[in-house]
Every structure is written in structure tokens, then in C-alpha cells.
Design a protein around this motif. Sequence first.
Motif, PDB file in Angstrom:
ATOM      1  N   GLU A  41       0.835  -1.201   0.000  1.00 17.12           N
ATOM      2  CA  GLU A  41       0.000   0.000   0.000  1.00 17.12           C
ATOM      3  C   GLU A  41       0.880   1.265   0.000  1.00 17.12           C
ATOM      4  N   ILE A  42       1.931   1.232   0.816  1.00 15.46           N
ATOM      5  CA  ILE A  42       2.841   2.383   0.875  1.00 15.46           C
ATOM      6  C   ILE A  42       3.536   2.570  -0.479  1.00 15.46           C
ATOM      7  N   GLY A  43       3.961   1.439  -1.085  1.00 19.79           N
ATOM      8  CA  GLY A  43       4.616   1.494  -2.392  1.00 19.79           C
ATOM      9  C   GLY A  43       3.713   2.110  -3.444  1.00 19.79           C
ATOM     10  N   ILE A  44       2.436   1.688  -3.451  1.00 20.55           N
ATOM     11  CA  ILE A  44       1.481   2.224  -4.439  1.00 20.55           C
ATOM     12  C   ILE A  44       1.286   3.723  -4.225  1.00 20.55           C
ATOM     13  N   LEU A  45       1.127   4.121  -2.943  1.00 19.79           N
ATOM     14  CA  LEU A  45       0.928   5.551  -2.642  1.00 19.79           C
ATOM     15  C   LEU A  45       2.117   6.374  -3.128  1.00 19.79           C
ATOM     16  N   LYS A  46       3.316   5.834  -2.897  1.00 12.16           N
ATOM     17  CA  LYS A  46       4.513   6.550  -3.360  1.00 12.16           C
ATOM     18  C   LYS A  46       4.531   6.620  -4.886  1.00 12.16           C
ATOM     19  N   ALA A  47       4.146   5.499  -5.520  1.00 11.77           N
ATOM     20  CA  ALA A  47       4.184   5.423  -6.984  1.00 11.77           C
ATOM     21  C   ALA A  47       3.201   6.408  -7.612  1.00 11.77           C
ATOM     22  N   ILE A  48       2.070   6.640  -6.951  1.00 12.85           N
ATOM     23  CA  ILE A  48       1.083   7.565  -7.543  1.00 12.85           C
ATOM     24  C   ILE A  48       1.325   9.024  -7.135  1.00 12.85           C
ATOM     25  N   GLY A  49       2.439   9.242  -6.459  1.00 13.30           N
ATOM     26  CA  GLY A  49       2.835  10.626  -6.225  1.00 13.30           C
ATOM     27  C   GLY A  49       2.756  11.136  -4.804  1.00 13.30           C
TER      28      GLY A  49
ATOM     29  N   GLU B 130       4.040  12.081  -1.208  1.00 13.34           N
ATOM     30  CA  GLU B 130       5.351  12.386  -0.621  1.00 13.34           C
ATOM     31  C   GLU B 130       5.573  11.479   0.592  1.00 13.34           C
ATOM     32  N   THR B 131       6.849  11.346   0.999  1.00 13.76           N
ATOM     33  CA  THR B 131       7.158  10.561   2.216  1.00 13.76           C
ATOM     34  C   THR B 131       6.428  11.158   3.426  1.00 13.76           C
ATOM     35  N   SER B 132       6.396  12.498   3.477  1.00  8.04           N
ATOM     36  CA  SER B 132       5.736  13.146   4.620  1.00  8.04           C
ATOM     37  C   SER B 132       4.237  12.835   4.653  1.00  8.04           C
ATOM     38  N   ASP B 133       3.624  12.700   3.444  1.00 13.07           N
ATOM     39  CA  ASP B 133       2.184  12.363   3.402  1.00 13.07           C
ATOM     40  C   ASP B 133       1.955  10.948   3.947  1.00 13.07           C
ATOM     41  N   VAL B 134       2.866  10.026   3.565  1.00 14.97           N
ATOM     42  CA  VAL B 134       2.733   8.644   4.054  1.00 14.97           C
ATOM     43  C   VAL B 134       2.876   8.622   5.578  1.00 14.97           C
ATOM     44  N   LEU B 135       3.831   9.405   6.065  1.00 14.46           N
ATOM     45  CA  LEU B 135       4.025   9.441   7.529  1.00 14.46           C
ATOM     46  C   LEU B 135       2.809  10.064   8.224  1.00 14.46           C
ATOM     47  N   THR B 136       2.236  11.109   7.622  1.00 16.46           N
ATOM     48  CA  THR B 136       1.019  11.717   8.195  1.00 16.46           C
ATOM     49  C   THR B 136      -0.117  10.689   8.227  1.00 16.46           C
ATOM     50  N   LEU B 137      -0.215   9.923   7.136  1.00 16.84           N
ATOM     51  CA  LEU B 137      -1.253   8.883   7.077  1.00 16.84           C
ATOM     52  C   LEU B 137      -1.073   7.884   8.223  1.00 16.84           C
ATOM     53  N   LYS B 138       0.176   7.427   8.402  1.00 16.13           N
ATOM     54  CA  LYS B 138       0.433   6.423   9.452  1.00 16.13           C
ATOM     55  C   LYS B 138       0.246   7.036  10.846  1.00 16.13           C
ATOM     56  N   PHE B 139       0.587   8.330  10.990  1.00  9.60           N
ATOM     57  CA  PHE B 139       0.370   9.014  12.263  1.00  9.60           C
ATOM     58  C   PHE B 139      -1.118   9.004  12.597  1.00  9.60           C
ATOM     59  N   TRP B 140      -1.959   9.340  11.616  1.00 11.54           N
ATOM     60  CA  TRP B 140      -3.400   9.389  11.881  1.00 11.54           C
ATOM     61  C   TRP B 140      -3.969   8.006  12.169  1.00 11.54           C
ATOM     62  N   GLU B 141      -3.411   6.987  11.508  1.00 12.97           N
ATOM     63  CA  GLU B 141      -3.871   5.609  11.799  1.00 12.97           C
ATOM     64  C   GLU B 141      -3.583   5.262  13.260  1.00 12.97           C
TER      65      GLU B 141
ATOM     66  N   SER C 189       6.913   2.585   9.035  1.00 11.90           N
ATOM     67  CA  SER C 189       6.345   3.148   7.803  1.00 11.90           C
ATOM     68  C   SER C 189       7.337   4.106   7.155  1.00 11.90           C
ATOM     69  N   TRP C 190       8.053   4.818   8.002  1.00 15.30           N
ATOM     70  CA  TRP C 190       9.079   5.741   7.474  1.00 15.30           C
ATOM     71  C   TRP C 190      10.151   4.947   6.723  1.00 15.30           C
ATOM     72  N   LYS C 191      10.527   3.785   7.305  1.00 14.74           N
ATOM     73  CA  LYS C 191      11.536   2.936   6.657  1.00 14.74           C
ATOM     74  C   LYS C 191      11.033   2.480   5.294  1.00 14.74           C
ATOM     75  N   ALA C 192       9.749   2.072   5.224  1.00 17.10           N
ATOM     76  CA  ALA C 192       9.184   1.599   3.956  1.00 17.10           C
ATOM     77  C   ALA C 192       9.022   2.755   2.972  1.00 17.10           C
ATOM     78  N   ALA C 193       8.689   3.951   3.522  1.00 15.29           N
ATOM     79  CA  ALA C 193       8.386   5.089   2.651  1.00 15.29           C
ATOM     80  C   ALA C 193       9.619   5.676   1.992  1.00 15.29           C
ATOM     81  N   ILE C 194      10.799   5.491   2.620  1.00 13.36           N
ATOM     82  CA  ILE C 194      11.998   6.096   2.016  1.00 13.36           C
ATOM     83  C   ILE C 194      12.686   5.154   1.018  1.00 13.36           C
ATOM     84  N   THR C 195      12.196   3.891   0.938  1.00 12.87           N
ATOM     85  CA  THR C 195      12.791   2.986  -0.052  1.00 12.87           C
ATOM     86  C   THR C 195      12.063   3.138  -1.392  1.00 12.87           C
ATOM     87  N   ASP C 196      12.693   2.606  -2.429  1.00  9.48           N
ATOM     88  CA  ASP C 196      12.158   2.732  -3.777  1.00  9.48           C
ATOM     89  C   ASP C 196      10.780   2.062  -3.889  1.00  9.48           C
ATOM     90  N   PRO C 197       9.746   2.774  -4.428  1.00  9.37           N
ATOM     91  CA  PRO C 197       8.395   2.208  -4.489  1.00  9.37           C
ATOM     92  C   PRO C 197       8.354   0.870  -5.222  1.00  9.37           C
TER      93      PRO C 197
END
Lengths: 387, 96
Positions: free
Chosen positions: A280-288, A290-301, A373-381
Motif C-alpha cells: 500500500e505504501i509502495g502504491i501511494l509513493k508510486a502515484i505521487g 510524498e514521504t511526509s504524506d505517508v508518515l502523516t497517514l500512518k500518524f493518523w492511523e 512506515s518511514w523505513k518503507a516510505a523512504i525505499t524505492d516504491p
Amino acid sequence: MIKHLKILEFALSSLLRRKLKNLAIVSVFTTVTMVIASILFLTHSFKKEALLILQGSPELIVQRIQAGRHALIPLSYVDAIKGLPGVGDVRPRYWGYYYDPLTGANFTVIAYPEGIRKTEIIEGSLPGANEHGYCLIGSGVADARFLQIGDELFLQDIKGRVLSLKVRGIFKKSSQILTNDLVIISRPDFDRLFGFPEGHATDLTVQVYNPTEIQNIAGKVKKLLPDTRPITRSEILRTYDSLFNWRGGMLLALFASSVLAFVILAWDKATGLSAEERQEIGILKAIGWETSDVLTLKFWEGASISLISFLTGIILAYIHVFYFSAVLFEPALKGWSVLFPDFRLRPYVDLYQCFVLFMVTVVPYTASTIIPSWKAAITDPDSVMRG
Amino acid sequence: MKRYQIFISIFLFEIIVLVFLLFSASAQVAKGKKEMLSLKDLCSELSLTDLSVWTEARYTRNPSQADWFSPFQDFPSSVEHFPAGSLIEPPMRRKR
């Protein structure tokens, strides 16, 4: 703001996709918070109530110790203590325990002291200091023996004869925490019940004019009468302080295993991302995203699960302790007591404790969901999606 | 209604309930002040030293008056002498 709301919407949808798993986490999180908060509320209220009421206890009590045990104190000690400078009134206390074979309960019997006033916590009237055959009892005693005002309380004296006492007054239920097992009778009845030797009392209460001198006077009493043990009011208060910490600790120990199970569950959930979540994180990164958006998403979860669980846990703990008298802990609290007060604790809530609980539950949980999630978000999608 | 609106409503509802409980707590404490003073006075008049909570043994009924130490006599915060004490249940007739 709008962006955060949209990410929150997405986070909630993501949580609902794994409904059962997240529901299990919320219920365990809520239960653990409720149990710990209940223990904190209960012990804090108990302690606060004990410390407020026992401010009225005697400044200094002198007991006699013989062969390592508490023994009756001779009344000749009264004058010896009165002679010390700074000492006011010295009064003997006459009290003892009575095991009631009919109910299996222990009563605390006190000889009627001088100066007791009729207040709103006493139903009925007070027996006079020299009136024989009357008593004033706690509501626990009244309930155990099915007694009402005007009924007779039968006790067995030291010689096996029946001592009949007419109930003049009963302490109201609201005073149970202090009076539940009390039976207050006249001195002659007390002497007959326990066969007290002439010229002896259970212990002595000592009035000290200057509160800062109490410890000093206690030392002088010990020096003057080496077979005595002075107990100061501050020692009584300290005992209650440590006693309730211990009771709280016992309960915490009982629930430590469930807390540990929760920590393992939360740690496992929070630190290890599932293949599905990584994808899911990979897809989100692939569709544009940002890492900060993924982290915000995980923070809210993490925050939505932990905040709701924390608030629900605290509210349930409050209701459990102050509306239902901590019914879940009753077996642990009651122990072997036959007469256990059915008291309603006054809700003394320590906000600092709530804040500490918040810091040790919500903050670590939310933080531990962000790090993997940060670890997953900074790697290549691409490599994240391929796993 | 969107999901975040439902979430925020639940969150705000819980905050309101919690604030209400805390306010009612301080009101109850203030209301019970007179009763607490009566209990404190009674404690003083009867020269009481302990709460009437655990009545099963001397050292639980009057923890502040318990013996300092003598063999096989417990005292507040003492470790159980006999391991059985933490395993066996009270006798049936005491379970009323």
C-alpha cells in the motif's frame, strides 16, 4: 487542514479494511487502559480519603511492648508522661477485638470515650458515658447481625456469659470507611466483656502542644519508659501512604501479564508492517504521495486507534471505580474480610496520573506505527511493491 | 456523513464526557467536604488510628498499630511467610 482531514479519511478507510485486526487492538488497548486507570483512580482516592480522615487521629500514641508484642499499658504511665514538658492531656484508650462466632466477623470494640458529639453521621442517639447495657454500632455490624435501633446485641464475655447491649445508635453507611466494624460500649461493659485488669488500658493518647515537638516528645517517652513504643500521627499517615501504594502494586502485578501481552501485540503490530501494508505504501509513493504524506497517514492511523482507546478506557475506569465501587477488583481488595465496607469513594482524580498514562500509552503506540512506515516510505516504491 | 466526521464526532463526544466527569468529580468532592470533616472529627473524638476496611487480622484492621516484628507475625507490606497463603482460597464459611 483540509489535507489532514482528507488523509484522516483515507487512514480511517485503511483501518476499516482490516476491521477485525484493528477492532481487536482497540478492545485490548481500551481494556488495558481501563485496568491501569482504575488502579490509579482507586489507590489515589483511597489514599487521599485515608490521609484526610486520619488527620484527626491522635498526635501521639504510646503502646507498651512486652516480649515483642503489644501489651496492656499500666495507668501509672499517664502521670510519668504528663510530667514531660510540652505534653498536654494524656488519655487512656480502651479498645480490643471481638471475634463473633455467629457471623465469623471481627468487631472492634471501643469503650465510650468522653467528648463524643452527636453528628449527622449517627442515626439514633448516643448512650451516656455511664449508661450500662447500651451500644453504638457500625453499619457493617448492624447488617451482619440484622440489627436496628432498639434491638439487642448479644456478645459473649470472657467468662462465657451473655452480655446483652441495646442498640442506641448506628453509624450511617456513608461513614463505613471509618466505622464499619465498630461497637462502642460503656467502660463497665467493656471491662466485663474482656475482663480488663484494674489500672490498665490498651494504650495511651498523648496531646502535644507544639506539632513540631511531636517527634522529640516521642523520643523522650521512649527514653523515660523503655518498654513503650510511641506511634506518631505522621507515622500513621506514612503507613497509609505506603499501604495503598502496595495495594496498587499488588493489583498491577496481577494485571502485569495482560499489560505485557498488550505490549507484545502493539509492538508486533506497530513495528512489523505486513506485506499488504508495504504494498500500500509502495502504491501511494508510486502515484505521487510524498514521504511526509505517508508518515502523516500512518500518524493518523496510530493516533485514531490510540486516542479513542485511551479516552474510552479512562471513561470506563472512572465509571467502574466511582459508580460501581471497583467491582472487578473486589475479590483482590476484599481479601478475607467478612465485614467489608460497601463504600462509595469520593472521586479524587489526579490529572497528572492521567497525563502520565497518556504519555505511556498513546505516544509510544503512535510513534511506533510511524517508524517502520518511514523505513518503507523512504525505499524505492518499485522494490517495496515487489516485497 | 464522511468517516472523518464520524471519527471527530466520537472523539469530541468522549472529550465532553471526560470533561463532564472531571467537573462532576470536583463538585462531588466539594459537596462531600462537610461529611469528610465529620469523619475527621469522629476520628479525633474516638481517637481512631485506622480505617475500617480490612478486618480479617490485627495487622490489616489496624496497620498503623501492628507489631514491629515478632516471629510469624505479619505487618503492613510484609512478604507472605507461607507460599500457601497466595495459593489457597479462604475457607467456604468466610466467603459470605
